[in-house]
Write an enzyme that holds these catalytic residues in place. Structure first.
Site, PDB file in Angstrom:
ATOM      1  N   THR A 124       0.834  -1.198   0.000  1.00  0.00           N
ATOM      2  CA  THR A 124       0.000   0.000   0.000  1.00  0.00           C
ATOM      3  C   THR A 124       0.872   1.253   0.000  1.00  0.00           C
ATOM      4  OG1 THR A 124      -1.933   1.041   1.000  1.00  0.00           O
ATOM      5  CG2 THR A 124      -0.423  -0.038   2.530  1.00  0.00           C
TER       6      THR A 124
ATOM      7  N   TYR B 252     -14.585   4.971   2.772  1.00  0.00           N
ATOM      8  CA  TYR B 252     -15.445   4.113   3.611  1.00  0.00           C
ATOM      9  C   TYR B 252     -15.390   4.489   5.097  1.00  0.00           C
ATOM     10  CZ  TYR B 252     -11.046   1.600   4.066  1.00  0.00           C
ATOM     11  OH  TYR B 252      -9.735   1.291   4.271  1.00  0.00           O
TER      12      TYR B 252
ATOM     13  N   ALA C  16      -6.142   5.326  -7.165  1.00  0.00           N
ATOM     14  CA  ALA C  16      -7.427   4.629  -7.149  1.00  0.00           C
ATOM     15  C   ALA C  16      -8.187   4.871  -8.453  1.00  0.00           C
ATOM     16  CB  ALA C  16      -8.252   5.105  -5.954  1.00  0.00           C
TER      17      ALA C  16
ATOM     18  N   GLY D 262      -5.882   9.993  -9.074  1.00  0.00           N
ATOM     19  CA  GLY D 262      -4.776   9.365  -8.362  1.00  0.00           C
ATOM     20  C   GLY D 262      -4.715   7.874  -8.662  1.00  0.00           C
TER      21      GLY D 262
ATOM     22  N   GLY E 295     -11.315  12.565  -9.494  1.00  0.00           N
ATOM     23  CA  GLY E 295      -9.989  12.198  -9.004  1.00  0.00           C
ATOM     24  C   GLY E 295      -9.169  11.513 -10.079  1.00  0.00           C
TER      25      GLY E 295
ATOM     26  N   LYS F 192       3.205   1.306  -3.802  1.00  0.00           N
ATOM     27  CA  LYS F 192       2.515   0.574  -4.869  1.00  0.00           C
ATOM     28  C   LYS F 192       3.183   0.701  -6.254  1.00  0.00           C
ATOM     29  CE  LYS F 192      -2.323   0.282  -3.467  1.00  0.00           C
ATOM     30  NZ  LYS F 192      -3.680   0.635  -3.887  1.00  0.00           N
TER      31      LYS F 192
END
Ligand code: ATR
Length: 275
Positions: free
Chosen positions: A64, A222, A134, A132, A130, A68
Site C-alpha cells: 500500500t 469508507y 485509485a 490518483g 480524481g 505501490k
C-alpha cells in the site's frame, strides 16, 4: 498441519490498515495455517527490507501507500491489470520470483456487481472524480466493463491529462474540477475516487441535483461508510454503493493467490471492518 504461511501488508504508515483484520478473519474461517502482519517499512529502506522478509519466510504481501508504484521495479512478473494501472497491490513469492498483481479493479467492479446486480456499465457514461492511484484502477476496470465514455475531473488538471495519455484506448474527456457538475446530466455512474469526505479530511463539495435519478453513485471512501455524497444520493433516490465493498473484494483474489481459496465476504466480516 502444513507449514505456516507468512503474509503481511507493507506500507508507511500502516497503523490504519484494515487488511490484517480481513485476512485474519479468513485464515480462521477456512481453518488455514497462516499469519498476516502489518509491516511498516519506510521508502528508503524498502528494497533491503522486503528481501530480508522474503528470506525470513514470507510468501506474499499486500502493498500500500507509498510503495505501490516503486515495488514494480522489484517484480519478476507483473500481471496485465497492474501493468496497465501502473501499480502493484499484491505480491506473490513463487520459486523465489516476485509476482506483482493489482486486485483493486476487481474490487471496484465486484463491489458494484454484487450489490447492484442490474447495473449495466455499457448503458451510459461514468463521471470519475480524481486522478490518483485509485482512479487509475477504476478507469482500467470501467474499460474492462466496456463503459462507453468517461468524464474525468481532477483538481490538478495535469494529472488527469497524464492518466488519459496512459489509457489511449478509452474515451476519456477531461472536465475542469470547478465545472464537474456540468457533466452530471450525462452520467449513468458517478464515482468519487478522491480522499475528500474521509473522516478528518476536507469534505467533497458537489451538487448532484443534475444527475439522472437512475444514475448509480459510488464513493470509495469508507470512513465514514455513509459519506455526504452518499447521503445526498440516498436523499435524491439514487442507487448507491458504499466503499467498504471495494476494500473487501480487492482482498479476495490476493487471499486466493496465497492460499488457493477464493474467500467469501459474510455479514460478520462486513461488521468487523466497519467498526
Ligand atoms: P489514491 O492512490 O488513494 O488515489 P492519490 O494518488 O494521492 O491517492 O490521489 C488522491 C486524489 O484525491 C487525487 O485525485 C487528488 O487530487 P490532485 O491530483 O489534485 O492532488 C484528490 N484530492 C486530494 N485532496 C484534494 C482536495 N483537497 N481537493 C480536491 N482533490 C483532492
Amino acid at each position: 498441519m502444513s507449514q505456516e504461511k507468512k503474509l503481511g501488508v507493507i506500507g508507511f504508515p500502516i497503523t490504519h490498515s484494515k487488511s490484517p483484520i480481513i485476512h485474519h478473519y479468513w485464515i480462521k474461517k477456512y481453518n488455514l495455517n497462516g499469519s498476516y502482519e502489518a509491516l511498516e517499512i519506510p521508502p528508503d529502506d524498502f528494497t533491503v527490507r522486503i528481501h530480508v522478509l522474503i528470506e525470513g519466510g514470507y510468501t506474499g504481501f499486500n502493498v500500500t501507500i507509498p510503495h505501490k508504484e516503486s515495488v514494480m521495479d522489484l517484480c519478476d512478473e507483473i500481471d496485465d491489470a497492474a501493468t496497465q494501472i501502473g501499480a502493484v497491490n499484491t505480491l506473490v513469492i513463487e520459486d523465489q520470483k516476485l509476482i506483482g498483481k493489482n486486485t483493486d479493479a476487481f474490487g471496484f467492479i465486484q463491489n458494484i456487481k454484487t450489490t447492484q446486480m442490474d447495473f449495466d456499465f455499457t448503458q451510459g457514461a461514468a463521471c470519475v472524480l480524481g486522478a490518483g492511484g485509485a482512479a487509475r484502477a477504476i478507469i482500467y476496470a470501467l474499460a474492462q466493463e466496456k463503459i462507453p465514455q468517461i468524464f474525468l475531473a481532477n483538481r490538478t488538471a495535469d494529472r488527469a491529462q497524464a492518466l488519459r495519455q496512459d489509457f489511449p484506448n478509452i474515451p476519456i474527456e477531461i472536465i475542469d474540477w470547478d465545472k464537474k457538475e456540468s457533466i452530471l446530466p450525462n452520467a449513468n455512474l458517478l464515482v468519487n475516487t478522491t480522499s475528500l469526505g474521509m473522516d478528518g479530511l476536507t469534505p467533497l463539495r458537489i451538487d448532484i441535483q443534475g444527475l439522472p435519478r437512475t444514475a448509480l453513485v459510488n464513493d470509495i471512501v469508507y470512513t465514514p461508510l455513509m459519506t455526504e455524497l452518499l447521503k445526498n444520493a440516498q436523499a435524491q433516490g439514487h442507487p448507491f454503493v458504499t466503499g467498504i465493498g471495494m476494500l473487501l473484494h480487492q482482498a479476495r483474489p490476493a487471499f486466493e493467490s496465497w492460499f488457493g481459496i477464493m474467500p467469501e465476504i459474510d455479514d460478520a466480516l462486513i461488521k468487523l471492518v466497519s467498526e
